[in-house]
Write a protein that holds these residues in place. Sequence first.
Motif, mmCIF file in Angstrom:
data_model
loop_
_atom_site.group_PDB
_atom_site.id
_atom_site.type_symbol
_atom_site.label_atom_id
_atom_site.label_comp_id
_atom_site.label_asym_id
_atom_site.label_seq_id
_atom_site.Cartn_x
_atom_site.Cartn_y
_atom_site.Cartn_z
ATOM 1 N N MET A 1 -37.826 -12.349 30.230
ATOM 2 C CA MET A 1 -37.588 -12.999 28.966
ATOM 3 C C MET A 1 -37.803 -14.495 29.158
ATOM 4 S SD MET A 1 -34.116 -13.131 26.652
ATOM 5 C CE MET A 1 -33.931 -11.390 26.613
ATOM 6 N N SER A 2 -38.523 -15.081 28.238
ATOM 7 C CA SER A 2 -38.817 -16.507 28.358
ATOM 8 C C SER A 2 -37.587 -17.346 27.991
ATOM 9 C CB SER A 2 -39.985 -16.882 27.445
ATOM 10 O OG SER A 2 -39.592 -16.789 26.102
ATOM 11 N N ARG A 3 -37.614 -18.570 28.418
ATOM 12 C CA ARG A 3 -36.498 -19.480 28.151
ATOM 13 C C ARG A 3 -36.344 -19.728 26.649
ATOM 14 N NH1 ARG A 3 -34.302 -24.430 31.185
ATOM 15 N NH2 ARG A 3 -34.952 -23.130 32.898
ATOM 16 N N ALA A 4 -37.455 -19.825 25.938
ATOM 17 C CA ALA A 4 -37.393 -20.068 24.498
ATOM 18 C C ALA A 4 -36.711 -18.900 23.786
ATOM 19 C CB ALA A 4 -38.804 -20.273 23.942
ATOM 20 N N ARG A 5 -37.089 -17.688 24.140
ATOM 21 C CA ARG A 5 -36.491 -16.506 23.507
ATOM 22 C C ARG A 5 -35.009 -16.399 23.838
ATOM 23 N NH1 ARG A 5 -39.519 -11.764 21.996
ATOM 24 N NH2 ARG A 5 -38.007 -10.408 21.020
ATOM 25 N N ARG A 6 -34.642 -16.676 25.091
ATOM 26 C CA ARG A 6 -33.242 -16.605 25.500
ATOM 27 C C ARG A 6 -32.409 -17.652 24.763
ATOM 28 N NH1 ARG A 6 -33.321 -17.325 31.144
ATOM 29 N NH2 ARG A 6 -33.098 -19.528 30.758
ATOM 30 N N ASN A 7 -32.926 -18.880 24.634
ATOM 31 C CA ASN A 7 -32.207 -19.917 23.898
ATOM 32 C C ASN A 7 -32.041 -19.532 22.434
ATOM 33 O OD1 ASN A 7 -31.719 -21.632 26.008
ATOM 34 N ND2 ASN A 7 -33.488 -22.924 25.624
ATOM 35 N N LEU A 8 -33.068 -18.969 21.849
ATOM 36 C CA LEU A 8 -32.995 -18.558 20.456
ATOM 37 C C LEU A 8 -31.947 -17.466 20.268
ATOM 38 C CD1 LEU A 8 -34.116 -18.870 17.613
ATOM 39 C CD2 LEU A 8 -35.856 -17.178 18.195
ATOM 40 N N GLN A 9 -31.936 -16.473 21.136
ATOM 41 C CA GLN A 9 -30.957 -15.392 21.031
ATOM 42 C C GLN A 9 -29.536 -15.892 21.270
ATOM 43 O OE1 GLN A 9 -32.342 -12.416 23.756
ATOM 44 N NE2 GLN A 9 -33.706 -11.499 22.236
ATOM 45 N N ALA A 57 -40.589 -22.494 21.794
ATOM 46 C CA ALA A 57 -41.583 -21.480 21.450
ATOM 47 C C ALA A 57 -42.775 -22.113 20.761
ATOM 48 C CB ALA A 57 -40.953 -20.426 20.542
ATOM 49 N N ALA A 58 -42.537 -23.094 19.917
ATOM 50 C CA ALA A 58 -43.650 -23.761 19.228
ATOM 51 C C ALA A 58 -44.495 -24.588 20.206
ATOM 52 C CB ALA A 58 -43.099 -24.656 18.120
ATOM 53 N N ARG A 59 -43.847 -25.242 21.148
ATOM 54 C CA ARG A 59 -44.583 -26.048 22.118
ATOM 55 C C ARG A 59 -45.398 -25.170 23.058
ATOM 56 N NH1 ARG A 59 -44.460 -31.487 23.110
ATOM 57 N NH2 ARG A 59 -44.510 -30.983 25.300
ATOM 58 N N ARG A 60 -44.854 -24.005 23.392
ATOM 59 C CA ARG A 60 -45.570 -23.107 24.283
ATOM 60 C C ARG A 60 -46.791 -22.499 23.597
ATOM 61 N NH1 ARG A 60 -43.070 -17.685 26.623
ATOM 62 N NH2 ARG A 60 -44.356 -16.840 24.997
ATOM 63 N N GLY A 61 -46.701 -22.319 22.281
ATOM 64 C CA GLY A 61 -47.806 -21.720 21.549
ATOM 65 C C GLY A 61 -48.992 -22.649 21.360
ATOM 66 N N THR A 62 -48.786 -23.957 21.517
ATOM 67 C CA THR A 62 -49.881 -24.897 21.291
ATOM 68 C C THR A 62 -50.607 -25.241 22.557
ATOM 69 O OG1 THR A 62 -48.419 -26.802 21.519
ATOM 70 C CG2 THR A 62 -48.802 -25.945 19.300
#
Length: 62
Positions: A1-9, A57-62
Amino acid sequence: MSRARRNLQEGIVTFAAGLGLWLFAGDVDVPLVTLTKTGVVLMCVGGALAAAGLWQAARRGT
């Protein structure tokens, strides 16, 4: 699980716990803290965590 997803959850769960305290724990008497104010603090922390997760998540997507 990525850090962005874990922070969001974690942010969503923390926000929901704070919302539950804020809405339903007004009549509970605890000696050191006011549970409604604790709920507001948890909602702020949860919102910040969720925002950080969305930002990552937005920064990783760009």
